[in-house]
Every structure is written in C-alpha cells, then in structure tokens.
Design an enzyme around this catalytic site. Structure first.
Site, PDB file in Angstrom:
ATOM      1  N   HIS A 147      -3.803  24.946   3.882  1.00 45.77           N
ATOM      2  CA  HIS A 147      -2.341  24.926   3.693  1.00 45.77           C
ATOM      3  C   HIS A 147      -1.857  23.503   3.933  1.00 45.77           C
ATOM      4  O   HIS A 147      -1.788  23.046   5.071  1.00 45.77           O
ATOM      5  CB  HIS A 147      -1.653  25.882   4.683  1.00 45.77           C
ATOM      6  CG  HIS A 147      -0.158  25.927   4.546  1.00 45.77           C
ATOM      7  ND1 HIS A 147       0.550  27.100   4.479  1.00 45.77           N
ATOM      8  CD2 HIS A 147       0.783  24.949   4.474  1.00 45.77           C
ATOM      9  CE1 HIS A 147       1.840  26.841   4.369  1.00 45.77           C
ATOM     10  NE2 HIS A 147       2.009  25.528   4.373  1.00 45.77           N
ATOM     11  N   HIS A 179       4.492  32.951   3.160  1.00 47.04           N
ATOM     12  CA  HIS A 179       5.279  32.388   4.258  1.00 47.04           C
ATOM     13  C   HIS A 179       5.932  33.594   4.926  1.00 47.04           C
ATOM     14  O   HIS A 179       6.875  34.169   4.393  1.00 47.04           O
ATOM     15  CB  HIS A 179       6.324  31.400   3.726  1.00 47.04           C
ATOM     16  CG  HIS A 179       7.128  30.785   4.827  1.00 47.04           C
ATOM     17  ND1 HIS A 179       7.020  29.450   5.171  1.00 47.04           N
ATOM     18  CD2 HIS A 179       8.023  31.317   5.698  1.00 47.04           C
ATOM     19  CE1 HIS A 179       7.818  29.196   6.208  1.00 47.04           C
ATOM     20  NE2 HIS A 179       8.448  30.323   6.536  1.00 47.04           N
ATOM     21  N   HIS A 223       0.262  30.101   8.478  1.00 44.59           N
ATOM     22  CA  HIS A 223       0.826  29.533   9.707  1.00 44.59           C
ATOM     23  C   HIS A 223       1.375  30.603  10.662  1.00 44.59           C
ATOM     24  O   HIS A 223       2.549  30.643  10.988  1.00 44.59           O
ATOM     25  CB  HIS A 223       1.881  28.457   9.438  1.00 44.59           C
ATOM     26  CG  HIS A 223       2.855  28.737   8.329  1.00 44.59           C
ATOM     27  ND1 HIS A 223       3.565  29.896   8.220  1.00 44.59           N
ATOM     28  CD2 HIS A 223       3.234  27.980   7.281  1.00 44.59           C
ATOM     29  CE1 HIS A 223       4.337  29.821   7.154  1.00 44.59           C
ATOM     30  NE2 HIS A 223       4.145  28.684   6.566  1.00 44.59           N
ATOM     31  N   HIS A 233       0.922  20.217   2.539  1.00 49.42           N
ATOM     32  CA  HIS A 233       1.997  19.660   1.704  1.00 49.42           C
ATOM     33  C   HIS A 233       1.682  18.205   1.388  1.00 49.42           C
ATOM     34  O   HIS A 233       1.578  17.389   2.308  1.00 49.42           O
ATOM     35  CB  HIS A 233       3.339  19.739   2.430  1.00 49.42           C
ATOM     36  CG  HIS A 233       3.753  21.143   2.740  1.00 49.42           C
ATOM     37  ND1 HIS A 233       4.502  21.908   1.877  1.00 49.42           N
ATOM     38  CD2 HIS A 233       3.477  21.938   3.802  1.00 49.42           C
ATOM     39  CE1 HIS A 233       4.685  23.112   2.400  1.00 49.42           C
ATOM     40  NE2 HIS A 233       4.070  23.162   3.570  1.00 49.42           N
ATOM     41  N   ASP A 293      -0.699  22.942   7.544  1.00 52.50           N
ATOM     42  CA  ASP A 293       0.726  22.870   7.215  1.00 52.50           C
ATOM     43  C   ASP A 293       1.268  21.481   7.516  1.00 52.50           C
ATOM     44  O   ASP A 293       2.429  21.335   7.886  1.00 52.50           O
ATOM     45  CB  ASP A 293       1.530  23.942   7.975  1.00 52.50           C
ATOM     46  CG  ASP A 293       2.903  24.164   7.365  1.00 52.50           C
ATOM     47  OD1 ASP A 293       3.147  23.687   6.240  1.00 52.50           O
ATOM     48  OD2 ASP A 293       3.732  24.813   8.033  1.00 52.50           O
ATOM     49  N   LYS A 315       1.802  31.389  -4.129  1.00 51.93           N
ATOM     50  CA  LYS A 315       2.516  31.286  -2.856  1.00 51.93           C
ATOM     51  C   LYS A 315       3.829  32.048  -2.907  1.00 51.93           C
ATOM     52  O   LYS A 315       4.649  31.852  -3.803  1.00 51.93           O
ATOM     53  CB  LYS A 315       2.798  29.802  -2.583  1.00 51.93           C
ATOM     54  CG  LYS A 315       3.683  29.550  -1.386  1.00 51.93           C
ATOM     55  CD  LYS A 315       2.950  29.709  -0.081  1.00 51.93           C
ATOM     56  CE  LYS A 315       3.909  29.633   1.088  1.00 51.93           C
ATOM     57  NZ  LYS A 315       3.457  28.792   2.166  1.00 51.93           N
TER      58      LYS A 315
HETATM   59  C1  NCD Z   1       7.282  22.853   5.176  1.00 54.13           C
HETATM   60  C2  NCD Z   1       7.802  21.710   4.301  1.00 54.13           C
HETATM   61  O1  NCD Z   1       8.390  20.772   4.835  1.00 54.13           O
HETATM   62  O2  NCD Z   1       7.578  21.750   3.084  1.00 54.13           O
HETATM   63  N1  NCD Z   1       7.874  22.746   6.478  1.00 54.13           N
HETATM   64  C3  NCD Z   1       7.393  23.284   7.619  1.00 54.13           C
HETATM   65  O3  NCD Z   1       8.047  23.191   8.646  1.00 54.13           O
HETATM   66  N2  NCD Z   1       6.229  23.886   7.667  1.00 54.13           N
HETATM   67  C4  NCD Z   1       7.571  24.130   4.519  1.00 54.13           C
HETATM   68  C5  NCD Z   1       6.844  25.286   5.084  1.00 54.13           C
HETATM   69  O4  NCD Z   1       5.614  25.412   4.943  1.00 54.13           O
HETATM   70  O5  NCD Z   1       7.489  26.135   5.694  1.00 54.13           O
HETATM   71 ZN    ZN Z   2       3.851  24.775   4.733  1.00 51.84          ZN
END
Ligand code: NCD
Ligand code: ZN
Length: 346
Positions: free
Chosen positions: A13, A136, A174, A15, A247, A99
C-alpha cells in the site's frame, strides 16, 4: 552486531503521487522495495485500465536509472466503474487490485463509493476472476466518531459486502484497531490485512499530547495504545493474514503544517530499519520476513522476490534527513521518536 537477511520486501500500500512529487519520492521506495501496490487516489483518480497504464509509464520514468522496481497498479472503484474494463486490465496483468474508498473517507476520495449496490457488478466480476479488493476501512457518516470509524465499517460495510459476494478476495488496509486485527484473523485465506509502519509505533497521544503534531496525523487516525499493541502482536506473530502496507503518503510541509492539514505519514525512506526495531523489540525478528517479504506475495498469488535485503544492527544509531526535498517542496520524514540502530546494508 546482528544481521538479518530477507527476500527483498514489497510494500502492499503506497502513495507515489504524480509529477514532481512522484519524481521526488519514487527513488525512496525503489531503494529497498522490489514492488509496491500503487494507490490510485490522484486528481483525477486512476479509474480505467488506460489511466493505470499511463500512470505506470510515468512511475517507470521517475525511477532511478537501472532500477528494477515494479509498480503494481490498482484502479479506483467508482459507481461508474465498468466490470469489463476491470476484467480486461486484470487479464492483461496490468492491474493487481481495485481500491474501494468510501466517499469522503480520506485524501482525494470524493469519487469514492456512496451506494454499494452500484458497484455490485464489479465486485461480482472480481470474485469470479480472483482480483483482490483493497478497502479503506472507515465509514464517513458524520455521526460516527472518527476513532470508531474502522470498527463501524467492519460491522456495517465490510462484513455485509463479503457475505453478499462469496469468493471476493479482500485486503483490509492499514488496520488500526484490535477490532480490525480480530476480524481479519478470524477469516479464511480470502482475507488479508495490511499494517503500516507508523501505526506500529505511534498511538493517538503522539498526535495530540504537548501540542498538535501534524506529521503524525494520518488516516485512519492512530488509536489508543491497546490498539497499537494489538497491531504489533498481529504483525510480529507470523500470522500469514497480515503483511506490510506502509501507506507512505507524502504531502509537502506546507500542506501538513497549516490550519487544515492533510493526512499522511511519509515512511518510504526508513521503513525497513524501523520495522527491524519494532520486530526486535517484540522478540520476533524472525517473523519480519513473513510480514515484509512473504505473506503479501502469497496473498496476491505472486512469487516471492528472488533478491535479498540485509539489515544490520550497529552501536551507532542510524540517521536520516529530517525532510527530503522534492520538486514539489519539502516532505518531512516520519520521526519514530527513539533511536534506531538498524541499517539496510548497501
Ligand atoms: C492518504 C493520502 O494522503 O493519500 N493519507 C493517509 O493519511 N493515509 C490517503 C489514505 O490512504 O487514506
Ligand atoms: Zn493510503
């Protein structure tokens, strides 16, 4: 000095964002990880197979020369998602999961799902072809307390979806509560759960005691200490249901250190040393391999990586920059708040 060698880990996971931020953060993950499940919450989101193919190309371009890092693409489930497009993107090998964001749950989730009946066709197609759904796991109804969002989601959304869609393979992402741990652990092998680095380290006091600490704010928000302990127990137990999803969610400092700060902790750079610390403290260093390198590929039905990664413990604590500079602006690294003596051997 202690050392431990694992098959090269993956991040289930992550970003990576886009543009200058992507260029700044992609090398941070590619340094230690072989593969990562790439979150699709761009603006606009990665909805169709074509979008994922184009995003994958942009990620590959942002990698350092010679990197063999493999982005595993996902599609953002909307009420208009076409089951045939999903099936095609999965059959071609491009897309490894879909997702589900409940609308309004987190950063860039406005296109998420409000009416779950509208995505029934996609979920049924996914169950048929064995494509995992990453969820999520938070409800967003205003009357539900933010610290209870995950537990309410399990009971009112996740469990009903799974009952209505037999065979659907689901990752609860998460996990932040004992409720999440207990639910996932009680299911069969069609259910997995990811746990982040930061949720193994912080509880809600870290965010709120002694002044508000925006760099510890993420979603789902960290819960009380009993929940953190349940996460550590689950991650370090060797239970194959649980695997690493960092995450790691970069935001520039200006977007975090403000009156309405974004959610997200940035842990891509130093996750493996932090995990070695957590697992060693739990007396479970031998189970790091399952959590970071084996349980994820097994769930996703992919091979375990062939390369290895070695972690060493030294007398001198490891050091990292407080922030990395990206073309989009500075991004502050997650601060564990204690010295970490583990290093990745280069
Ligand atoms: C994530 C993001 O900033 O894209 N933020 C987070 O706090 N984890 C989004 C997410 O996975 O909830
Ligand atoms: Zn995330």
């Amino acid at each position: 000095m202690s050392t431990i060698t694992l098959p090269r880990p993956d991040d289930w996971h992550l970003h990576l964002r886009d543009g200058a931020m992507l260029e700044g953060v992609a090398p941070e993950t590619a340094r230690d990880f072989a593969r990562a499940i790439i979150m699709p919450n761009l603006v606009p989101p990665v909805v169709r197979g074509d979008d994922a193919a184009a995003y994958r190309e942009r990620i590959l371009k942002a990698l350092p020369e010679g990197s063999d890092f493999e982005p595993l693409m996902t599609l953002y489930l909307t009420e208009k998602t076409d089951p045939q497009d999903v099936a095609q993107a999965a059959a071609s090998g491009l897309v490894k999961a879909v997702k589900l964001y409940p609308a309004g749950a987190t950063t860039n989730s406005d296109s998420g799902v409000r009416d779950f009946d509208k995505v029934r066709g996609v979920l049924e197609k996914m169950a048929e072809i064995g494509l995992p759904l990453c969820v999520h796991g938070e409800v967003t109804r205003p009357e539900v307390d933010i610290f209870d969002r995950e537990a309410v989601f399990i009971e009112t959304v996740l469990d009903p979806i799974r009952r209505k869609t037999p065979g659907l393979r689901v990752v609860m992402e998460h996990i932040t509560t004992k409720d999440g741990v207990d639910y996932v652990a009680a299911q069969g092998d069609d259910m997995g759960g990811t746990i982040t680095t930061h949720h193994l380290i912080i509880n809600r006091n870290h965010i709120l005691v002694g002044g508000i600490k925006p760099h510890y704010y993420c979603l789902p928000v960290a819960k009380r200490e009993t929940h953190r302990l349940a996460l550590v127990e689950a991650a370090t137990s060797g239970n194959p249901h649980f695997f690493l999803g960092t995450d790691s969610a970069p935001h520039v400092d200006a977007a975090k250190e403000t009156a309405c700060g974004c959610a997200g902790c940035f842990t891509a750079t130093h996750t493996m040393p932090l995990l070695a610390h957590v697992f060693e403290a739990a007396g479970a260093l031998d189970n790091l391999e399952g959590f970071a390198s084996r349980n994820g590929p097994n769930f996703y039905r992919l091979p375990v990586n062939e390369g290895t990664l070695t972690l060493e413990k030294t007398d001198q604590p490891n050091t990292w920059p407080a922030k990395i500079e990206t073309g989009a602006g500075p991004v502050t690294l997650f601060d564990p708040g204690f010295p970490v003596h583990w290093h990745v051997k280069r």
